[in-house]
Design an enzyme around this catalytic site. Structure first.
Site, mmCIF file in Angstrom:
data_model
loop_
_atom_site.group_PDB
_atom_site.id
_atom_site.type_symbol
_atom_site.label_atom_id
_atom_site.label_comp_id
_atom_site.label_asym_id
_atom_site.label_seq_id
_atom_site.Cartn_x
_atom_site.Cartn_y
_atom_site.Cartn_z
ATOM 1 N N ARG A 83 70.328 63.598 46.803
ATOM 2 C CA ARG A 83 71.607 63.098 46.404
ATOM 3 C C ARG A 83 72.449 64.437 46.610
ATOM 4 N NH1 ARG A 83 68.481 59.497 42.648
ATOM 5 N NH2 ARG A 83 67.903 60.965 41.411
ATOM 6 N N ASP A 123 73.439 46.222 45.133
ATOM 7 C CA ASP A 123 72.466 45.865 44.905
ATOM 8 C C ASP A 123 72.150 44.309 44.537
ATOM 9 O OD1 ASP A 123 69.988 47.885 43.908
ATOM 10 O OD2 ASP A 123 69.763 45.905 43.033
ATOM 11 N N SER A 124 71.010 43.799 44.928
ATOM 12 C CA SER A 124 70.901 42.367 44.920
ATOM 13 C C SER A 124 70.826 42.232 43.150
ATOM 14 C CB SER A 124 69.522 41.858 45.362
ATOM 15 O OG SER A 124 68.410 42.672 44.994
ATOM 16 N N CYS A 162 60.389 54.683 51.172
ATOM 17 C CA CYS A 162 59.553 55.207 50.023
ATOM 18 C C CYS A 162 58.194 54.744 50.035
ATOM 19 C CB CYS A 162 60.301 55.043 48.643
ATOM 20 S SG CYS A 162 60.522 53.358 48.450
ATOM 21 N N PHE A 172 71.228 49.297 48.056
ATOM 22 C CA PHE A 172 70.023 49.532 47.113
ATOM 23 C C PHE A 172 70.596 50.381 46.121
ATOM 24 C CE2 PHE A 172 68.693 48.600 51.677
ATOM 25 C CZ PHE A 172 68.122 47.356 51.354
ATOM 26 N N ALA A 211 76.991 42.827 43.236
ATOM 27 C CA ALA A 211 75.669 42.362 43.334
ATOM 28 C C ALA A 211 75.527 41.120 44.292
ATOM 29 C CB ALA A 211 75.547 41.574 41.764
ATOM 30 N N ASP A 253 68.694 53.003 51.042
ATOM 31 C CA ASP A 253 67.346 53.543 50.313
ATOM 32 C C ASP A 253 66.826 52.503 49.559
ATOM 33 O OD1 ASP A 253 65.584 55.239 48.901
ATOM 34 O OD2 ASP A 253 67.237 55.551 47.190
#
Length: 394
Positions: free
Chosen positions: A213, A251-252, A338, A229, A278, A298
């Site tokens: 970041r 983001d969902s 990740c 995300f 969203a 991400d």
């Protein structure tokens, strides 16, 4: 204390002699006694040579090693392991500093405590057990935390319902082992954020992206930024502090978007540069125009097991291909995986394939990984789970 004994097959002791912290079930020749999941067991090689002591568990990984020496796992053991880990975080300039009170204190195998994660948020430690043995030891670990951290520690929240083996039928419930005062504002590099350790993902915040970041902040000036995300919006408010012209967070999860908006407002009240949506990531990317010259991808782990690796790599290819297609010429793409089962080579190949599909000229500017408070045990390379690339797209 009488420990059950585990004897390994011939030639299967080599990994333990190289200090790898796992014993796989296929390496076991015989077991003396009837260990229950979570029990401490001793591991022996040929000629009854002592090799290690660790937590027994049912599954592919049969023992997670706590020590390669014949020591007693008692209160002093937990205090010493946590003391060493805390000393490292102080050496890194993460613990006990004014503008940062957020860091990972214990990172499983990386801190020689496999199956245990502890993140610090201001005066609260959030503890997560990934093994039954660590679950049983939670109260001893809590006492050790109080001993090491002293008055700086006011709360210990135990959050392991979602991480413990479900077949163990432990009936574990998340809750406070100590304290209970909800103080959910933490600080990272001088920026504030709300932490929902009770209902949020993982321990409440993705501490592992702190340095990435910061790198993004250096690139953000004058850019139109898309944070996909976004979860709690970490990359978004770093981009804003870096001087981005526009920042959009996607983001969902509506709850994640609510947290993102809350965090942006904490740091940049009334700032009109930021908007949050969203929406499903793939749908947003497909319908958006070429509006952004800095994009962060991400996503959550696309693969948690090797049997879904192929599908995961296809997901990374698809995701990055859309970003390559839509990003403005001269744009910067921060892209991550990740997933522990996705190697650096596999991830880079997926991104390479996506770049080739787009036909655009792409340069690697940075190769990223997890920060130093998520250390990789040199004998356990599997612990290097976070991979990232910063790419310049012509």
């Amino acid at each position: 204390m009488n420990y059950c004994k585990i004897f390994l097959k011939p030639k299967k002791e080599e990994s333990l002699l190289r200090f790898h912290p796992w014993v796989f079930s296929g390496a076991i020749q015989s077991i003396e006694g009837n260990p229950e999941e979570g029990d401490l067991v001793k591991v022996y090689g040929t000629n009854q040579r002592f090799l290690a002591i660790g937590h027994y568990q049912i599954g592919s990984i049969a023992v997670r090693i706590l020590s390669f020496k014949p020591i007693t796992i008692d209160a002093d053991f937990w205090v010493e392991r946590i003391r060493v880990a805390y000393a490292i975080r102080r050496e890194l300039g993460l613990a006990g500093v004014e503008n940062n009170n957020t860091f990972r204190l214990i990172h499983g195998e990386g801190d020689n405590l496999p199956g245990l994660v502890i993140d610090m948020y201001a005066h609260t430690a959030v503890m997560q057990a990934h093994s039954v043995g660590m679950h049983y030891a939670r109260h001893e670990i809590a006492e050790a935390l109080k001993t090491v951290l002293g008055d700086t520690l006011q709360n210990i929240y135990y959050k392991s319902e979602a991480t413990l083996p479900y077949k163990a039928n432990l009936g574990s419930e998340d809750g406070y082992l100590y304290g209970g005062e909800v103080e959910d504002i933490a600080t990272e590099n001088g920026l504030k954020f709300c932490v929902d350790w009770q209902k949020g993902q993982k321990t409440g915040f993705f501490v592992d992206q702190r340095e990435n970041r910061s790198l993004l902040e250096r690139y953000a000036k004058g850019h139109s930024v898309l944070n996909m995300f976004c979860y709690t919006g970490g990359f978004s408010f770093y981009a804003m502090r870096g001087g981005a012209e526009v920042v959009h967070s996607v983001d969902s999860s509506a709850k994640a978007i609510s947290l993102t908006n809350k965090n942006v407002e904490l740091n940049f009240p009334g700032d009109l540069r930021h908007k949050a949506f969203a929406e499903d990531a793939f749908k947003y990317l497909e319908k958006m125009g070429s509006n952004y010259d800095l994009i962060i991808l991400d996503p959550p782990a696309f693969a948690k097991h090797k049997n879904v690796l192929r599908n995961a790599l296809q997901g990374y290819r698809k995701l990055n291909a859309i970003a390559f297609e839509k990003i403005k010429p001269g744009g910067i793409l921060f892209t991550f995986s990740c997933s522990q089962v996705v190697s650096k080579e596999n991830f880079r190949l997926a991104v390479f394939s996506a770049a080739a599909q787009s036909g655009r000229s792409v340069r690697i500017l940075h190769q990223l990984t997890q920060p130093a408070d998520h250390p990789v045990n040199i004998y356990h390379p599997e612990g290097e789970y976070l991979k990232g690339l910063v790419l310049y797209v012509e």
